[in-house]
Scaffold this motif. Structure first.
Motif, PDB file in Angstrom:
ATOM      1  N   ILE A 159      40.938  64.124 104.483  1.00  0.00           N
ATOM      2  CA  ILE A 159      40.889  65.335 105.279  1.00  0.00           C
ATOM      3  C   ILE A 159      41.811  66.423 104.702  1.00  0.00           C
ATOM      4  O   ILE A 159      41.537  67.617 104.806  1.00  0.00           O
ATOM      5  N   VAL A 160      42.905  65.990 104.051  1.00  0.00           N
ATOM      6  CA  VAL A 160      43.819  66.943 103.432  1.00  0.00           C
ATOM      7  C   VAL A 160      43.125  67.655 102.271  1.00  0.00           C
ATOM      8  O   VAL A 160      43.307  68.860 102.065  1.00  0.00           O
TER       9      VAL A 160
ATOM     10  N   LEU B  73      41.206  70.450 103.672  1.00  0.00           N
ATOM     11  CA  LEU B  73      41.993  71.664 103.916  1.00  0.00           C
ATOM     12  C   LEU B  73      42.251  72.416 102.615  1.00  0.00           C
ATOM     13  O   LEU B  73      42.223  73.646 102.583  1.00  0.00           O
TER      14      LEU B  73
ATOM     15  N   THR C 203      33.633  68.315 107.070  1.00  0.00           N
ATOM     16  CA  THR C 203      33.721  68.875 108.420  1.00  0.00           C
ATOM     17  C   THR C 203      34.707  70.034 108.445  1.00  0.00           C
ATOM     18  O   THR C 203      34.538  70.992 109.185  1.00  0.00           O
ATOM     19  N   VAL C 204      35.763  69.913 107.611  1.00  0.00           N
ATOM     20  CA  VAL C 204      36.771  70.977 107.580  1.00  0.00           C
ATOM     21  C   VAL C 204      36.216  72.248 106.945  1.00  0.00           C
ATOM     22  O   VAL C 204      36.568  73.353 107.335  1.00  0.00           O
TER      23      VAL C 204
ATOM     24  N   GLU D  73      51.520  77.721 104.587  1.00  0.00           N
ATOM     25  CA  GLU D  73      50.986  77.980 105.930  1.00  0.00           C
ATOM     26  C   GLU D  73      51.852  77.307 107.000  1.00  0.00           C
ATOM     27  O   GLU D  73      51.955  77.809 108.114  1.00  0.00           O
TER      28      GLU D  73
ATOM     29  N   THR E 206      44.341  63.517 112.353  1.00  0.00           N
ATOM     30  CA  THR E 206      43.147  63.838 111.572  1.00  0.00           C
ATOM     31  C   THR E 206      42.055  64.459 112.445  1.00  0.00           C
ATOM     32  O   THR E 206      41.416  65.431 112.054  1.00  0.00           O
TER      33      THR E 206
ATOM     34  N   ILE F 212      42.655  68.069 113.184  1.00  0.00           N
ATOM     35  CA  ILE F 212      42.307  68.953 112.058  1.00  0.00           C
ATOM     36  C   ILE F 212      40.804  69.229 112.057  1.00  0.00           C
ATOM     37  O   ILE F 212      40.362  70.369 111.893  1.00  0.00           O
ATOM     38  N   VAL F 213      40.003  68.181 112.277  1.00  0.00           N
ATOM     39  CA  VAL F 213      38.553  68.365 112.317  1.00  0.00           C
ATOM     40  C   VAL F 213      38.171  69.312 113.450  1.00  0.00           C
ATOM     41  O   VAL F 213      37.383  70.241 113.265  1.00  0.00           O
TER      42      VAL F 213
ATOM     43  N   ALA G 185      39.572  73.007 112.647  1.00  0.00           N
ATOM     44  CA  ALA G 185      38.931  73.621 111.483  1.00  0.00           C
ATOM     45  C   ALA G 185      37.445  73.868 111.760  1.00  0.00           C
ATOM     46  O   ALA G 185      36.887  74.877 111.358  1.00  0.00           O
TER      47      ALA G 185
ATOM     48  N   GLU H 121      36.192  77.111 113.860  1.00  0.00           N
ATOM     49  CA  GLU H 121      36.265  78.463 113.322  1.00  0.00           C
ATOM     50  C   GLU H 121      37.497  79.216 113.823  1.00  0.00           C
ATOM     51  O   GLU H 121      37.390  80.336 114.302  1.00  0.00           O
ATOM     52  N   ALA H 122      38.651  78.555 113.718  1.00  0.00           N
ATOM     53  CA  ALA H 122      39.875  79.235 114.126  1.00  0.00           C
ATOM     54  C   ALA H 122      40.093  80.448 113.230  1.00  0.00           C
ATOM     55  O   ALA H 122      39.981  80.350 112.013  1.00  0.00           O
TER      56      ALA H 122
ATOM     57  N   TYR I  52      45.427  78.446 113.878  1.00  0.00           N
ATOM     58  CA  TYR I  52      45.003  78.224 112.498  1.00  0.00           C
ATOM     59  C   TYR I  52      46.159  77.661 111.685  1.00  0.00           C
ATOM     60  O   TYR I  52      45.993  76.708 110.924  1.00  0.00           O
TER      61      TYR I  52
ATOM     62  N   LEU J 286      47.049  73.924 112.148  1.00  0.00           N
ATOM     63  CA  LEU J 286      46.243  73.032 111.322  1.00  0.00           C
ATOM     64  C   LEU J 286      47.054  72.519 110.137  1.00  0.00           C
ATOM     65  O   LEU J 286      47.070  71.324 109.826  1.00  0.00           O
ATOM     66  N   TYR J 287      47.726  73.447 109.482  1.00  0.00           N
ATOM     67  CA  TYR J 287      48.452  73.095 108.264  1.00  0.00           C
ATOM     68  C   TYR J 287      49.734  72.336 108.587  1.00  0.00           C
ATOM     69  O   TYR J 287      50.125  71.438 107.844  1.00  0.00           O
TER      70      TYR J 287
ATOM     71  N   ALA K 171      48.573  68.882 109.203  1.00  0.00           N
ATOM     72  CA  ALA K 171      48.161  68.266 107.948  1.00  0.00           C
ATOM     73  C   ALA K 171      49.369  67.918 107.086  1.00  0.00           C
ATOM     74  O   ALA K 171      49.412  66.884 106.424  1.00  0.00           O
TER      75      ALA K 171
END
Lengths: 294, 318
Positions: A126-127, A130, A222-223, B61, B268, B271-272, B275, B278-279, B286, B289-290, B293
């Motif tokens: 998933i990273v 991003l 998905t991301v 970020e 995880t 994040i899905v 993301a 549509e943030a 937004y 998210l980072y 992550a």
């Protein structure tokens, strides 16, 4: 006088031997546990999806109506995605492996790259998603097209391909390249004409396995924001796309709304698993057929 | 005569031309020999660039995020409400969900994985091993989305027969399925560790009158312990980074609870969700998210380094 009491030993021996046999079967059962779950999973998917698999399903366009929905778009998306992933990973993966195994001096830089690769292999997929979203989709302004998804997945499977290629190159015996040098060949000639052909089956096997990982991968995509219902077929690497796993994902998520979506997901899973099975069979075939033992 | 001298003359020219040609060719191949290593080195640096890319995007970020949300609030906050009017960004619910699901997974995969490894390395005949190992590898090759489908449409409904209180989305079912997913990983890494224990040690124990079981538990497993622990750590790190199973089967409630029958969200899955939603770039959500992550990345990186460290440091050389 006896130091050991035979009776006592006889008594304990019984339980010891019993435990021995008992655990043998417990160990066997645990080994079978995973396989039983696998069998249930496959049976479940087949029984749900197989009746939905027909020509119309394979060639149809996506639709909100379960009766008319097809996965041609997702299949084409997977093909186009691979058209990006395969050349990128092969070139970078094999190039890196050749450098690390045959050119780099054993030293700090080499071991740094090596450590870096094994760390990359452990980064959650998933990273990478991003990273792809930030660099390819947004910073390079590609949008969520095949190219962006392909590059993201290529980076994801790169560590696997590099390690596989390194092992294949390492397995080529030294005397082959020494004979080549002995005949006056230069280093690159030796690499190109002697080492790479000998290492190729191993590299291909590893790459195909890595590729099947990329085909089944969902999380990074998905991301990137792959659309849920994409009607037009992708016609190149600059088109928007969807792939089989994404289709499974959306249909599974929507299955509480409409029960038939679960069957569509199951049918798509059958197609995906068949695809992976064929790829793996090819990989095993290549390994058995072309791998020489020196 | 003349013809002969002409022919030698033309020969001489040919030789000279050939030498010239050869020289040029040599220059070219010399050039190739010089350029190839540099080219390959540049290709090899792409893997380093990837790492730099990951760290740079996450870090820049994340720093932006911590300008908007205090770092202490993030790491100690038990409430995560990114979409509400007064958004709160506490990561603890996500960490809680992540650790719980991984814990359930390791509870399943740990014992079964080790016992599988023991069976394959100590008990199974060569023939059985040749059949069983590839079959187990299939489990590892199945895409996680398929496991997600399986957890959501099969395991959860079955569990709901047994535990009526179970919610439609819960952390238990994806945890269990994730456990099945990582069995092959633990089994094959642990088996490698067990196989590398020298036979002389087994034979010594057997000669002293120990049964096979006693030899396994008292001699072989302790000798292979570092490898087994390393396989556990790697499997947990894999479970932490696993996305699709939890995203599908555990829902998106940001509960902070230890009740495994409830829906929870992992890092995880967050994040899905964010993301995919549509943030808008630049909004706090937004950037969150980072930050999430980054936390995930650091978690898994540390575990991978730790696994390498123990398997190297505590490996017993025989």
């Amino acid at each position: 006088m006896k130091y050991v009491d035979q009776m006592q030993i006889q008594k304990r021996m019984h339980t010891r031997l019993f435990a021995n046999t008992l655990f043998k079967y417990i160990f066997l059962l645990s080994t079978l546990f995973g396989l039983i779950v696998l069998a249930i999973l496959i049976f479940r998917v087949l029984s749900q999806g197989v009746s939905w698999l027909d020509f119309n399903f394979l060639t149809g366009r996506l639709s909100t109506d379960p009766g008319r929905a097809g996965i041609m778009g997702a299949l084409l998306g997977t093909v186009w995605l691979m058209a990006v992933v395969i050349p990128v990973t092969l070139i970078i993966g094999i190039g890196t492996a050749i450098y690390l195994e045959l050119y780099a001096k054993k030293g700090r830089i080499n071991s740094f790259i090596q450590m870096n690769i094994s760390n990359l292999a452990g980064v959650p997929s998933i990273v990478y998603g991003l990273l792809g979203l930030t660099v390819f989709v947004r910073a390079m302004d590609m949008g969520n097209i095949v190219l962006a998804g392909g590059l993201t997945l290529a980076l994801l499977i790169l560590p696997i391909v590099i390690v596989a290629a390194q092992e294949a190159i390492r397995a080529v015996p030294q005397h082959l390249s020494e004979a080549s040098y002995g005949l006056g060949a230069t280093k690159w000639q030796t690499v190109k004409n002697i080492i790479m052909p000998a290492a190729l089956p191993g590299i291909l096997t590893g790459s195909i396995l890595a590729l099947s990982r990329a085909i089944g991968e969902t999380a990074p995509l998905t991301v990137l924001g792959i659309p849920a219902l994409l009607i037009p077929f992708p016609e190149g690497i600059f088109d928007k796309f969807t792939v089989l796993p994404m289709q499974i994902y959306y249909w599974t998520l929507d299955s509480p709304l409409e029960a038939e979506y679960a069957n569509l997901a199951a049918a798509t899973i059958i197609v995906l698993l068949l695809l992976l099975f064929i790829l793996n069979a090819v990989a095993v075939l290549i390994r058995n057929k072309f791998q020489k033992r020196y | 005569m003349t013809t002969k001298s002409e022919s030698t003359k033309s020969n001489a020219i040919n030789v000279r031309a050939a030498i010239e040609q050869k020289k040029q060719k040599k220059n070219l191949s010399y050039l190739i020999e010089k350029l190839i290593p540099t080219g390959l080195f540049l290709i090899a640096t792409i893997s380093i660039l990837t790492t730099i890319g990951i760290i740079y995007t996450l870090l820049s970020e994340t720093i932006e995020f911590f300008k908007q949300v205090p770092i202490m609030d993030f790491f100690t906050g038990t409430v995560l409400k990114p979409l509400s009017q007064n958004p709160e960004f506490g990561i603890l619910p996500l960490i809680n969900g992540t650790i719980l699901s991984s814990f359930i997974a390791i509870l399943v995969a740990g014992p079964i994985g080790i016992m599988t490894a023991v069976y394959l390395s100590e008990y199974a005949s060569d023939k059985a091993r040749r059949v069983l190992k590839p079959l187990l590898e299939i489990l590892a090759g199945i895409p996680t989305i398929v496991y997600g489908f399986f957890a959501f449409t099969f395991v959860t409904p079955v569990l709901r027969y047994i535990i009526p209180d179970l919610e439609v989305t819960n952390i238990l079912s994806p945890g269990l399925v994730m456990g099945v997913m990582i069995i092959p990983m633990i089994a094959s890494l642990s088996e490698d560790a067990l196989v590398s224990v020298p036979n002389s040690m087994r034979e010594g124990a057997l000669a002293m009158g120990a049964t096979k079981l006693e030899t396994t538990f008292r001699i072989v497993i302790p000798a292979a312990f570092s490898g087994i622990i390393a396989s556990f750590v790697l499997a947990i790190s894999r479970a932490i980074g696993e996305t699709m199973i939890v995203t599908i089967a555990s829902g998106s409630s940001k509960n902070f609870t230890f009740d495994v029958t409830q829906s929870m969200q992992t890092m995880t899955a967050y994040i899905v969700e964010v993301a995919g939603g549509e943030a808008a770039a630049g909004s706090t959500i937004y950037y969150s998210l980072y930050a999430v992550a980054m936390t995930l990345f650091v978690f898994t990186l540390l575990m991978n380094i730790f696994a390498r460290f123990i398997s190297r440091k505590f490996r017993e050389e025989y």
